[in-house]
Design a protein around this motif. Structure first.
Motif, PDB file in Angstrom:
ATOM      1  N   ASP A   1       0.808  -1.219   0.000  1.00  0.00           N
ATOM      2  CA  ASP A   1       0.000   0.000   0.000  1.00  0.00           C
ATOM      3  C   ASP A   1       0.843   1.270   0.000  1.00  0.00           C
TER       4      ASP A   1
ATOM      5  N   PRO B   1       2.039   3.224   4.412  1.00  0.00           N
ATOM      6  CA  PRO B   1       0.768   2.565   4.732  1.00  0.00           C
ATOM      7  C   PRO B   1       0.336   2.861   6.160  1.00  0.00           C
TER       8      PRO B   1
ATOM      9  N   HIS C   1      -7.977   0.995   1.123  1.00  0.00           N
ATOM     10  CA  HIS C   1      -6.830   1.092   2.037  1.00  0.00           C
ATOM     11  C   HIS C   1      -6.340   2.531   2.140  1.00  0.00           C
ATOM     12  N   THR C   2      -6.629   3.359   1.113  1.00  0.00           N
ATOM     13  CA  THR C   2      -6.224   4.766   1.157  1.00  0.00           C
ATOM     14  C   THR C   2      -7.443   5.644   0.888  1.00  0.00           C
TER      15      THR C   2
ATOM     16  N   ARG D   1      -5.211   2.107   8.027  1.00  0.00           N
ATOM     17  CA  ARG D   1      -5.283   2.470   6.613  1.00  0.00           C
ATOM     18  C   ARG D   1      -4.702   3.864   6.421  1.00  0.00           C
ATOM     19  N   THR D   2      -4.429   4.174   5.183  1.00  0.00           N
ATOM     20  CA  THR D   2      -3.823   5.465   4.864  1.00  0.00           C
ATOM     21  C   THR D   2      -4.909   6.508   4.675  1.00  0.00           C
TER      22      THR D   2
END
Length: 588
Positions: A345, A372, A503-504, A533-534
Motif C-alpha cells: 500500500d 501505509p 486502504h487509502t 489504513r492510509t
C-alpha cells in the motif's frame, strides 16, 4: 461571438461511417422484427398498386362498351385491395414501432453504459451540459426517429419503389418520363444534404453550450452572487443563446429552401406523363386506361416521396443527434487493465509535474512518499496545487511528467474496480441519489447488511438523524422524499466510503460543509474506523493537520515543507505562519 470555452474539451462526435455501422448493428440485433416489417410493408405496397391499375381497367372496359357487371367486379376488387392495404400497413406499423422501441432501449442502455465507463476527468473537462444534452434531447430525438420516422420511412420507401416499378411496367417511356420529372427533387435534396449534417451538429453543440452555462450558473449560484458575477453570467448566457438562435435559424433556412422546391417539383412528373401519354395514346401505342393508370401511379408517388423527404429532414437532425450519442463510443474508457496487483500500500510520488490543457504548470517537481497506515495532512494557500495533487493520487488525472504509484504500480494504470479498492477520493461535491437511505448506502457495497449500514452511519456521526427519519433506512430521499441539508448529504457520502473500505482515503476538504464540531467529530470517527489504513486529508482547517502524523505544505505547486505538526511549528516557516494565523481566528 461564440460561448464555447476554448479550454473545454468536447466529447467526440461519431463519423458518418460509425453511425452507419451502428445502425446496421442495431438492425441485426432485432433482425427478425426488421425483416417482418419489411415483408409486411412490401405486401401492403403491392396491395396499393392494384387500385390505379383497376381504375385504368374500368376506363378501358367502359370505352369498349362492356356491361356494368365487369365494372362492378373491378370496383369490388378496388375495395378488397384497399382493405388489404390498410390491414397490412397497420400491421407493418405495429411491428415497426415495436422494433423501434426495442432498438431505442438498446440505444439508451448503451449510452448509460458508455457514460458510466467515461473517466472522471473526461466528464469534468467536457462539462456536464454536453453530456446532459446528449442523454436527454439527443437520445429523445433518436427515439422519436426509431419509433415514428423509421417505420414511416421504411413503409414509404417500399411504396415508392413499387409505384415506380408499376409505371415502368406499364410503359418504360412513361416510367423514364416520371423519373426525369423528379430530377428537381434530386437536385434540391443534394443541395440540402450537403449542408444539413453540419448545420444540425452545430445546432446540437450550441444546445450543449446553453445547457452547460445554465447548469454551471445554477450550481454555482451562491458563488456568483457572492462575487457579484451576475452580469457576467447573464452575458455568457445571452451569448450562448444568440449562438443557439443563429444555428437554429440556419437549419430553418435550409428547410425553407428545400421544401418549397420539392412541392413545385411534384407537378412536373405528372404533367410530363400526361403529355407523353397523350402522344402515345394518339399513336395507338397505349390505351387511355393505361395512361390514366400511369398518371395515377406518378401522382400517388408524390405521397410516399413527400413523406420520405419529410423523414429525410428529420433524419438529418436525428442523424446528427445519433452521431453525438454514438460519439461516446470514441471517448476514452475507464476499463480494466492488465496492470499487476500492487505489491503493497506504499504510495510514491516521484518528480511529478502537471499542467492543465493550454495552461500553466500547477505542480512542479513534487516528491512525496506516503507510508501505509499514515495520516497525512496537505495544507497550503488557495491555488497551491493541493486539489490537483489529490486528483493525481486518486488516479483521476495522469501526471504530465514523473509518476504516482501504489505498491510500485502506476495509479492511472489500475482499472476502476481495482482502483476503488486501493484509493477513494472524497471531495466537497456530494450527491444524494433518488431512493431510500439504504439504496444510497448500498451503492458502495451492495451486499452490506443493515448492521453494517448502521455501523457506517455511526462512524460518520449520521446514525442519529437517520434514526429520526420516519422509516429509518427505508426513508425515501430526494424529490418527493426526505430532504437532506449539505452536511447530511456529505455524511452519507462519507458513510459510502466507510462501506467501500479502501486502504487509502483522500479527503479533499471533504468536511468543508460541516460545522466545526461535526467536522471534527466526523474526521476523528473516520480515523478510528480507518485505523491501519492510509488517510490523506487536503485541509483548510488546521486542526486536521494538528491531528495528522505528518503535514505536507504546498506553495505555488511545490512541496515546500514536510514533517510533524510540532516540528513544522518549531521550524517557524510557512506552516508556522499558517498555524498562527488560524489559531488567532484569522482567515487562512
Amino acid at each position: 461571438m461564440t460561448s464555447r470555452d476554448p479550454g473545454r474539451k468536447t466529447l467526440p462526435i461519431a463519423e458518418p461511417g460509425d453511425v452507419r455501422r451502428a445502425t446496421v448493428r442495431l438492425v441485426r440485433a432485432d433482425a427478425k422484427a426488421f425483416t417482418a416489417a419489411l415483408v409486411l410493408n412490401s405486401l401492403a405496397a403491392i396491395a396499393g398498386l392494384a387500385s390505379p391499375w383497376l381504375v385504368g381497367r374500368i376506363i378501358d372496359e367502359v370505352r369498349a362498351g362492356h356491361g356494368t357487371t365487369a365494372v362492378d367486379r373491378l370496383a369490388l376488387a378496388i375495395l378488397v385491395a384497399a382493405a388489404a392495404e390498410l390491414l397490412l400497413a397497420r400491421w407493418a406499423r405495429y411491428v415497426g414501432h415495436r422494433f423501434g422501441e426495442r432498438t431505442l432501449a438498446r440505444v439508451r442502455e448503451e449510452f448509460v453504459d458508455r457514460t458510466l465507463a467515461l473517466p472522471a476527468n473526461v466528464v469534468e473537462r467536457a462539462g456536464t451540459g454536453d453530456l446532459t444534452a446528449r442523454g436527454t434531447a439527443d437520445v429523445a430525438l433518436v427515439g422519436t426517429t426509431l419509433r415514428d420516422a423509421g417505420p414511416e420511412l421504411l413503409i414509404n420507401s417500399v411504396q415508392a419503389v413499387f409505384l415506380l416499378g408499376a409505371v415502368i411496367t406499364l410503359d418504360p417511356l412513361l416510367g423514364l418520363c416520371g423519373v426525369l420529372g423528379f430530377g428537381g427533387i434530386w437536385w434540391a435534396l443534394r443541395w440540402y444534404l450537403r449542408r444539413a449534417r453540419a448545420g444540425y451538429l452545430a445546432e446540437g453543440a450550441a444546445t450543449s453550450d446553453v445547457a452547460e452555462i445554465l447548469a454551471a450558473t445554477a450550481s454555482g449560484a451562491r458563488t456568483v452572487e457572492a462575487l457579484r458575477l451576475e452580469k457576467r453570467r447573464v452575458m455568457a448566457g445571452r451569448d450562448a443563446l444568440e449562438t443557439s438562435r443563429r444555428t437554429r435559424f440556419h437549419t430553418l433556412f435550409l428547410r425553407t429552401v428545400f421544401f418549397p422546391a420539392v412541392d413545385v417539383s411534384y407537378l412536373v412528373p405528372v404533367a410530363t406523363v400526361l403529355l407523353v401519354g397523350g402522344v402515345l395514346l394518339e399513336r395507338g401505342a397505349l390505351s387511355l386506361g393505361s395512361v390514366v393508370a400511369a398518371a395515377l401511379y406518378v401522382q400517388r408517388l408524390s405521397e410516399p416521396l413527400d413523406e420520405i423527404l419529410m423523414r429525410v429532414e428529420q433524419l438529418q437532425s436525428s442523424g446528427a443527434s445519433f452521431a453525438r450519442v454514438e460519439g461516446l463510443a470514441r471517448a476514452p474508457r475507464a476499463t480494466e487493465t492488465d496492470a499487476p496487483a500492487p505489491a503493497d500500500d506504499l504510495i510514491e510520488v516521484t518528480g511529478v509535474r502537471y499542467a492543465y490543457d493550454r495552461g500553466r504548470e500547477v505542480l512542479s517537481d513534487v516528491d512525496l512518499t506516503v507510508r501505509p497506515g499514515e495520516r497525512l495532512a496537505v495544507v497550503g494557500p488557495s491555488g497551491a496545487g493541493k486539489t490537483t495533487l489529490s486528483r493525481l493520487l486518486a488516479g483521476v488525472d495522469a501526471p504530465t511528467a514523473g509518476s504516482v504509484t501504489v505498491g510500485g504500480v502506476p495509479v492511472v494504470a489500475l482499472g476502476p474496480e481495482q482502483l476503488r479498492r486501493q484509493v477513494v477520493l472524497v471531495t466537497q461535491e456530494h450527491h444524494v441519489f433518488l431512493g431510500t437511505v439504504r439504496d444510497n448506502l448500498k451503492i458502495a457495497e451492495p451486499s452490506a447488511t443493515d448492521e453494517e449500514l448502521w455501523a457506517a452511519l455511526a462512524a460518520v456521526g449520521a446514525d442519529t438523524w437517520v434514526r429520526d427519519l420516519p422509516d429509518g433506512l427505508d426513508t425515501p430521499l430526494g424529490d418527493g422524499g426526505g430532504r437532506t441539508d449539505g452536511s447530511q448529504a456529505q455524511q452519507l457520502a462519507l458513510a459510502r466510503v466507510v462501506l467501500a473500505d479502501p486502504h487509502t482515503l483522500i479527503l479533499d476538504e471533504a468536511t468543508a460543509l460541516l460545522d466545526p464540531t461535526t467536522a471534527r467529530h466526523t474526521e476523528r470517527a473516520l480515523a478510528a474506523v480507518l485505523q491501519g489504513r492510509t488517510v490523506i486529508a487536503i485541509a483548510h482547517r488546521l486542526h486536521t493537520a494538528h491531528d495528522a502524523d505528518r503535514v505536507a505544505v504546498m506553495e505555488n505547486g511545490r512541496l515546500t515543507e514536510l514533517g510533524t505538526h510540532d516540528d513544522l511549528v518549531a521550524a517557524d516557516g510557512a506552516y508556522a505562519a499558517l498555524w498562527r494565523s488560524w489559531h488567532g481566528e484569522r482567515p487562512v
